[in-house]
Design a protein around this motif. Sequence first.
Motif, PDB file in Angstrom:
ATOM      1  N   HIS A 212       0.840  -1.195   0.000  1.00 18.81           N
ATOM      2  CA  HIS A 212       0.000   0.000   0.000  1.00 18.81           C
ATOM      3  C   HIS A 212       0.875   1.245   0.000  1.00 18.81           C
ATOM      4  O   HIS A 212       1.899   1.301   0.687  1.00 18.81           O
ATOM      5  CB  HIS A 212      -0.932   0.013   1.221  1.00 18.81           C
ATOM      6  CG  HIS A 212      -2.057   0.987   1.097  1.00 18.81           C
ATOM      7  ND1 HIS A 212      -1.889   2.345   1.193  1.00 18.81           N
ATOM      8  CD2 HIS A 212      -3.390   0.796   0.876  1.00 18.81           C
ATOM      9  CE1 HIS A 212      -3.054   2.947   1.040  1.00 18.81           C
ATOM     10  NE2 HIS A 212      -3.978   2.033   0.839  1.00 18.81           N
ATOM     11  N   ALA A 284      -0.479  -2.883   5.688  1.00 18.29           N
ATOM     12  CA  ALA A 284      -1.942  -2.821   5.647  1.00 18.29           C
ATOM     13  C   ALA A 284      -2.577  -4.206   5.607  1.00 18.29           C
ATOM     14  O   ALA A 284      -3.692  -4.401   6.110  1.00 18.29           O
ATOM     15  CB  ALA A 284      -2.390  -2.009   4.428  1.00 18.29           C
ATOM     16  N   GLY A 288      -6.313  -4.134   4.507  1.00 13.76           N
ATOM     17  CA  GLY A 288      -6.030  -2.865   3.839  1.00 13.76           C
ATOM     18  C   GLY A 288      -6.419  -2.910   2.373  1.00 13.76           C
ATOM     19  O   GLY A 288      -6.934  -1.930   1.824  1.00 13.76           O
TER      20      GLY A 288
END
Length: 300
Positions: A212, A284, A288
């Motif tokens: 991410h 994440a 995420g």
Amino acid sequence: MVKIAITGLTGFLGYYVAKRLYARDVRIQSLVRNASNTLHLKEYEKKITFIKGDMADKENLKKFVQGADVVIHMAYERNGASFHEAANKDIKRFVEANLLASIELLDAAQQAGIRQFIFISSCAVYGRIFPHIRLDELHPLVPDSNYGAYKASVEAFCHSYFISKAFDTTIFRPVGIYGINPHLAHSAWYNIVKDIKHGVNVEVSGGGKVVHVEDIAQAIDLVIDNKEASGKIYNLVDFYVDNMSVAHMAKDICASKSNISGTSRQPINTIDNAQSQVLGVRYAGMQGLKQYIQELIKRI
């Protein structure tokens, strides 16, 4: 207050770095081309000084790094082409605009007396993977692309400046980066998610290792003025995901009637991210990714 000179601030990763650093006691100097769009950075402009110019101009570079404590080098000149296409089109221009410009930036940074240089490299530096050697930061670099060769070359110059005690260096090697792009249509899996949201049948293939964008910004934040990160290299990778899984995730989230066809693809290698976790990076994870797909669906 830390003064940070940043190349590539107007790009995808740059936006999230600006967002992350805005919470710190910093002043940012950003080198931007005349044609660069800075509107998406408006909410962070109070802490940013934009310096118009090109990395190919030595005088611009001197002005850009003047008074800086830290340099973060993220820029990659590709003229609208993909990362690898740009490295294969015009090799002379590519080398001048990227490799030589990066070396000039290192030299200007030394002359300006900066104390830390942070370079955003890429896992493309590995290229050929040796199956009997752990794929961590010490794995041999045998790039199999011009793009990977460029990144590996700049890494070598960073090591040279660090070992000669010019300044501290930290290098990051991210894999494929995902996250909401300020230019939404450039976001990862945009077309797949868009079609699924609108009930269009999709055929998908392939996949890749991802991280991410906010995790990379987090990593950069963690190493600024951090002596423990001096001379270090960090792989930035969360997990592997195949595009089939992303498509089904999007279909489940928006209860789409799309039919999804294609083949799943499994990873061949696993890149070690232990060093980045020791640094303090908290990835994440799959949650995420799901949150990102939800947000992308909402914005499309």
